[in-house]
Design an enzyme around this catalytic site. Sequence first.
Site, PDB file in Angstrom:
ATOM      1  N   THR A   1      -2.439   1.289  -4.917  1.00  0.00           N
ATOM      2  CA  THR A   1      -2.872   2.438  -4.130  1.00  0.00           C
ATOM      3  C   THR A   1      -4.210   2.985  -4.602  1.00  0.00           C
ATOM      4  OG1 THR A   1      -2.299   4.673  -3.437  1.00  0.00           O
ATOM      5  CG2 THR A   1      -1.490   3.979  -5.580  1.00  0.00           C
TER       6      THR A   1
ATOM      7  N   ASP B   1       0.884  -1.140   0.000  1.00  0.00           N
ATOM      8  CA  ASP B   1       0.000   0.000   0.000  1.00  0.00           C
ATOM      9  C   ASP B   1       0.936   1.206   0.000  1.00  0.00           C
ATOM     10  OD1 ASP B   1      -2.144   1.804   0.727  1.00  0.00           O
ATOM     11  OD2 ASP B   1      -1.305   1.728   2.739  1.00  0.00           O
ATOM     12  N   LYS B   2       0.472   2.315  -0.513  1.00  0.00           N
ATOM     13  CA  LYS B   2       1.380   3.455  -0.584  1.00  0.00           C
ATOM     14  C   LYS B   2       1.337   4.314   0.682  1.00  0.00           C
ATOM     15  CE  LYS B   2       0.174   7.203  -2.742  1.00  0.00           C
ATOM     16  NZ  LYS B   2       0.277   8.266  -1.725  1.00  0.00           N
TER      17      LYS B   2
ATOM     18  N   ASP C   1      -7.091  -1.540   3.569  1.00  0.00           N
ATOM     19  CA  ASP C   1      -6.189  -2.651   3.267  1.00  0.00           C
ATOM     20  C   ASP C   1      -6.624  -3.948   3.948  1.00  0.00           C
ATOM     21  OD1 ASP C   1      -4.475  -0.969   1.818  1.00  0.00           O
ATOM     22  OD2 ASP C   1      -3.573  -0.279   3.693  1.00  0.00           O
TER      23      ASP C   1
HETATM   24  P1  ADP Z   1      -3.883   4.092  -0.172  1.00  0.00           P
HETATM   25  O1  ADP Z   1      -4.338   2.886  -0.904  1.00  0.00           O
HETATM   26  O2  ADP Z   1      -2.780   4.793  -0.878  1.00  0.00           O
HETATM   27  O3  ADP Z   1      -3.595   3.839   1.258  1.00  0.00           O
HETATM   28  P2  ADP Z   1      -6.540   4.987   0.436  1.00  0.00           P
HETATM   29  O4  ADP Z   1      -7.238   3.806  -0.156  1.00  0.00           O
HETATM   30  O5  ADP Z   1      -6.503   5.137   1.885  1.00  0.00           O
HETATM   31  O6  ADP Z   1      -5.082   5.132  -0.189  1.00  0.00           O
HETATM   32  O7  ADP Z   1      -7.218   6.245  -0.159  1.00  0.00           O
HETATM   33  C1  ADP Z   1      -7.492   6.262  -1.527  1.00  0.00           C
HETATM   34  C2  ADP Z   1      -8.042   7.564  -1.915  1.00  0.00           C
HETATM   35  O8  ADP Z   1      -9.306   7.756  -1.304  1.00  0.00           O
HETATM   36  C3  ADP Z   1      -7.207   8.717  -1.470  1.00  0.00           C
HETATM   37  O9  ADP Z   1      -6.120   8.976  -2.342  1.00  0.00           O
HETATM   38  C4  ADP Z   1      -8.236   9.826  -1.519  1.00  0.00           C
HETATM   39  O10 ADP Z   1      -8.408  10.254  -2.811  1.00  0.00           O
HETATM   40  C5  ADP Z   1      -9.498   9.127  -1.063  1.00  0.00           C
HETATM   41  N1  ADP Z   1      -9.734   9.338   0.360  1.00  0.00           N
HETATM   42  C6  ADP Z   1      -9.663   8.438   1.339  1.00  0.00           C
HETATM   43  N2  ADP Z   1      -9.941   9.003   2.523  1.00  0.00           N
HETATM   44  C7  ADP Z   1     -10.170  10.307   2.281  1.00  0.00           C
HETATM   45  C8  ADP Z   1     -10.498  11.439   3.092  1.00  0.00           C
HETATM   46  N3  ADP Z   1     -10.631  11.353   4.404  1.00  0.00           N
HETATM   47  N4  ADP Z   1     -10.651  12.617   2.484  1.00  0.00           N
HETATM   48  C9  ADP Z   1     -10.527  12.726   1.172  1.00  0.00           C
HETATM   49  N5  ADP Z   1     -10.222  11.707   0.364  1.00  0.00           N
HETATM   50  C10 ADP Z   1     -10.048  10.519   0.896  1.00  0.00           C
HETATM   51 MG    MG Z   2      -3.067   3.271   3.225  1.00  0.00          MG
END
Ligand code: ADP
Ligand code: MG
Length: 697
Positions: A533, A386-387, A584
């Site tokens: 991601t 995950d990023k 995740d």
């Molecule tokens: P990753 O896989 O990199 O951990 P996430 O799945 O947690 O990223 O989040 C994916 C996307 O969902 C974020 O890049 C954002 O665009 C959106 N996102 C998640 N939570 C929020 C939030 N609280 N506010 C705004 N956007 C969100």
């Molecule tokens: Mg994450």
Amino acid sequence: MEHQHKKHSEHQNHSHHNHHTHQGHEHQGYGQHGGNPPHGHAHHDHHKMMIEDFKKRFWVSLVISIPVLVLSPMIQDFMGFELVFNGNLYVLFALSSLAFFYGGWPFLKGLKDEVKKGALGMMTLIAVAITVAYAYSTAVVFGLEGKMFFWELVTLIDIMLVGHWIEMKSVLGASKALELLVSMMPSEAYRISGDGSVEKVKLDELQKGDHIQVKPGAQIPADGLIFKGESHLNESMLTGESKPVKKREGDTVIGGAINGNGTLRIEVKGAGKDSYLNKVITMVREAQKTKSKTQNLADRAAKWLTYIALTVGFGTLVVWIALGFDFVYALERMVTVMIISCPHALGLAVPLVVAISTTISAQNGLLIRNRTAFENSRRISIIVFDKTGTLTQGSHEVIRIVPLQDGINERELLRLATAVEQYSEHHIAKGLLRKAKSEGISIPHAEDFKYEPGIGVSAIVEGQKIEAGGNGILKKINRSDTEYTDSSAETKVFFLSNGEIIGFVSFADQIRKASFGAIKTLHKNNIKTLLLTGDSEDVAQDVANRLAMNKFMANVLPHEKQEKLRELQAQGEFVAMAGDGVNDAPALAQADVGIAVGSGADIAAETADIILVNSDPQDIVNLILFGKVTYRKMIQNLIWALGYNVLTIPLAAGVLYSYGFVLEPAIGAIFMILSTIIVALNAQILKNKIKKSQINI
Ligand code: ADP
Ligand code: MG
């Protein structure tokens, strides 16, 4: 803290008190992996008591052995003297009986327990051997034609007793590491009462919300939040990080850490059972109790060995008699076979390694919840990362605030943004709230907060529906973030009001320094890396490129992460997943080895097999290395324990008789004990293997 049940059946090995660990050892609870979870000091004491018991019985038996040896006709013959007096045989008999019943008691009792449980094991073997020897010799004293067996009997008992004594001491050594974790909590705390005075209270009186004071050099008694003071804390026993960490007002502290130079005032967030340390200890105990595949294998082998020993033992007796040898000679061979084939070393081979490895891992910030997964980490062929928060710091500093609607300025956009983000745990939200705080913005009230994992958040703010998110949220209104791409690879979060874009905020998130080295080391070891991601294409590509990862996928939703993993598994990959967030969790559960990174969402930690406390990607490498070393140790021990039996059983049975080589029972016992000690020492070597400095796969 039940394991999340996983797709792979091998992940679900929960032992249910069968206590095969010692393969029917009578001394349950001698090992730290006993049926019922040992509880702290009580368990420790019990253990010590058993050691004392063996020690006492050994010394008493040893003293009795001296006159037994002196009175034995065979020894007298051998030494060339004669000591015969009226009734000397009866004295010999009486002394030997004492040694048999007093010294042999733990084994006789063990026999009874094993028979009752229907799990014959090493105690049965020892007890049968000494009982047969004793009964036969007794019959000779009272008139049966034959030779007495007494001095062999008592020396055998002595050796068995001393062997158990030593062995238990080493087992205790293995469980000591866990005791050390337990002892890291002080027993008292200094509570600040309402009038500001400080009173000493027992640790279990501490409650959430209490204010406490911690003096320089003292241990932190509970998890909490610093509200006054600053200091450097040594958390090395909890995280493996040897450098003291600077903490000040507003920072969280973990109970068990050692306070440095400043006085701290702390609001208690988790005391006693709710404390982090306590959870870790429970987790380690659970992991030690559950059995991995390797463990089950060892247990089965030990069981078979017992049956084989009993069969070969009696078979030996029959064969030697059939060959025309004395009964006493045949008996001696049988006793030797039974003694030497005690599955002692086998019973300890794996548990000792486990006890040491789980505890040491915990002290170094690797919390192992599923041991099979841990042992399997050596098979990992690809790691999915995950990023956000895993490879990057999750620092999310606001770079730009870009309003895109008339009548909305930066400040207004930020104000509406914080309203919707205030209930989110995401790094994005935290970064935004920090910014708002520094700008002195008062956060409006928001209702009906919703979080869609991987997409974004929404809430009703001042009558308008505010939505926030990345590409996923733009898709809903048939727009795309590609309209907004520019040279910078920043995480952009778009804000909608009643379905209209009102602007975006971009964030910079730094790649963790350790990520570079970790990815490189993984590649060097032929482990592929894949970035999955929920963030945008730009950002994903930027991070993947800079880290030189093999592949990346952007805009991935939580269930898609899981699907991707399943796909990889179908292609024959052995997949590890490292992630930190709620999004995740499904993927962590799907992975062959699920690794939760850092202080991320609790749910992620609960579905993971292994938790890395320090959010350090380098720990993933350490984990794989330590998993490898642990597994290697187990296999070494198993080979040693089994190989030793395979070689010595025929020798004990007397196959080399025609070459003039016959093993005496006492020598057999010494061999048996030696093999046990070697296995125990081999396990202890693990302790030096995790020292971070020398880790390099
Ligand atoms: P990753 O896989 O990199 O951990 P996430 O799945 O947690 O990223 O989040 C994916 C996307 O969902 C974020 O890049 C954002 O665009 C959106 N996102 C998640 N939570 C929020 C939030 N609280 N506010 C705004 N956007 C969100
Ligand atoms: Mg994450």
